[in-house]
Scaffold this motif. Structure first.
Motif, short mmCIF file in Angstrom:
data_model
loop_
_atom_site.label_atom_id
_atom_site.label_comp_id
_atom_site.label_asym_id
_atom_site.label_seq_id
_atom_site.Cartn_x
_atom_site.Cartn_y
_atom_site.Cartn_z
N UNK A 73 68.50 54.15 54.78
CA UNK A 73 68.69 54.03 53.30
C UNK A 73 68.69 55.27 52.79
N UNK A 74 69.52 55.20 51.59
CA UNK A 74 69.90 56.47 50.67
C UNK A 74 68.68 57.01 50.11
N UNK A 75 68.32 58.33 50.25
CA UNK A 75 66.95 58.71 49.65
C UNK A 75 67.46 60.16 49.14
N UNK A 76 66.98 60.52 48.04
CA UNK A 76 67.17 61.76 47.17
C UNK A 76 66.18 62.71 47.68
N UNK A 77 64.99 62.18 48.01
CA UNK A 77 63.85 63.03 48.37
C UNK A 77 64.14 63.35 49.98
N UNK A 114 72.52 63.89 62.24
CA UNK A 114 71.60 63.98 60.95
C UNK A 114 72.53 64.30 59.82
N UNK A 115 73.65 64.93 60.00
CA UNK A 115 74.73 65.07 58.94
C UNK A 115 75.08 63.66 58.45
N UNK A 116 75.00 62.58 58.94
CA UNK A 116 75.70 61.43 58.52
C UNK A 116 74.46 60.33 58.21
N UNK A 117 73.24 60.86 58.42
CA UNK A 117 71.94 60.25 58.24
C UNK A 117 71.77 60.12 56.74
N UNK A 118 71.60 58.68 56.34
CA UNK A 118 71.42 58.62 54.69
C UNK A 118 69.93 58.49 54.47
N UNK A 119 69.09 58.96 55.49
CA UNK A 119 67.42 58.74 55.10
C UNK A 119 67.09 60.00 54.74
N UNK A 151 67.97 56.07 67.41
CA UNK A 151 66.75 55.89 67.28
C UNK A 151 65.90 57.08 66.82
N UNK A 152 66.45 58.35 67.34
CA UNK A 152 65.76 59.68 66.82
C UNK A 152 65.76 59.77 65.46
N UNK A 179 63.22 59.85 60.31
CA UNK A 179 63.11 59.58 58.77
C UNK A 179 61.77 58.81 58.68
N UNK A 180 61.33 57.80 59.44
CA UNK A 180 59.89 57.17 59.39
C UNK A 180 58.83 57.94 59.28
#
Length: 213
Positions: free
Chosen positions: A50-54, A107-112, A200-201, A206-207
């Protein structure tokens, strides 16, 4: 079986000498010209992100890598546990280098929330992540002539930077069978298995981001 570098070198030389002998049983794909390959170009799935600004800063030192797979040769293992390298095909760079590039891309394309801290970047790290690639090989579990299954297994450790407490310690494993016993399908299986493990990583990191704050 854990193969020593000397054993692997001997197996590779033996395999290279065996290729011209017609009628020999070989683990290796047939008749492809020498070719250079890479992995890590398949973007990990964004499912669940999910998109996350924090954002949460993650410091990751270079990954450790199982020694027989760390170089630019493509490792195979027979059903009997004998290790050898694919003849005529190599990675464009040592696998440990391509792996860390793939981690950065994931991680560059990660939206978390999790963001890897780049070298020289001026921000504090909320978490530290260590990745230890334990298995990175194509296994001929159905026999020498059948398509092998590529297995990627990685141990991940997350630490909270502020007090060095352990957030999690987990194994990630993905196995993808090649579509054919040829170099290109085998490399594609490496690519897909890598993408599955990295997805998965990234989700795991993110979690745990909220716990690191």
């Amino acid at each position: 079986m854990i193969a020593t570098p000397r054993t692997l070198k001997a197996l590779a030389v033996t395999a290279a000498l065996a290729l011209p002998l017609g009628g020999c049983i070989s683990l290796f794909p047939k008749a492809d010209p020498a070719q250079m390959y890479r992995f890590g170009d398949v973007p990990p799935s964004a499912e669940g992100a999910v998109s996350n600004t924090s954002t949460v800063g993650v410091l990751k030192p270079p990954s450790s890598f199982t020694a027989p797979s760390a170089g630019d040769r493509i490792l195979t293992v027979s059903a009997g546990g004998e290790a050898a390298y694919v003849a005529g095909g190599r990675w464009v760079a040592p696998a440990v280098v391509l792996w860390d590039e793939a981690v950065q891309k994931a991680f560059d394309v990660n939206t978390g929330a999790a963001r890897l801290i780049a070298r020289g970047e001026r921000r504090s790290a909320d978490m530290q992540m260590r990745l230890d690639v334990r298995t990175f090989e194509a296994r001929y579990d159905n026999g020498a002539g059948a398509p092998p299954a590529v297995t990627v297994a990685v141990r991940g450790v997350l630490l909270k930077t502020s007090d060095r407490s352990l957030l999690d310690d987990r194994m990630f494993t993905a196995t993808v069978r090649a579509a054919d016993n040829r170099q290109t399908p085998i490399v594609a299986a490496y690519d897909q298995a890598t993408a599955k493990v990295l997805a998965e990583i990234v989700d795991w990191t993110n979690d745990h981001g909220a716990k690191a704050k």
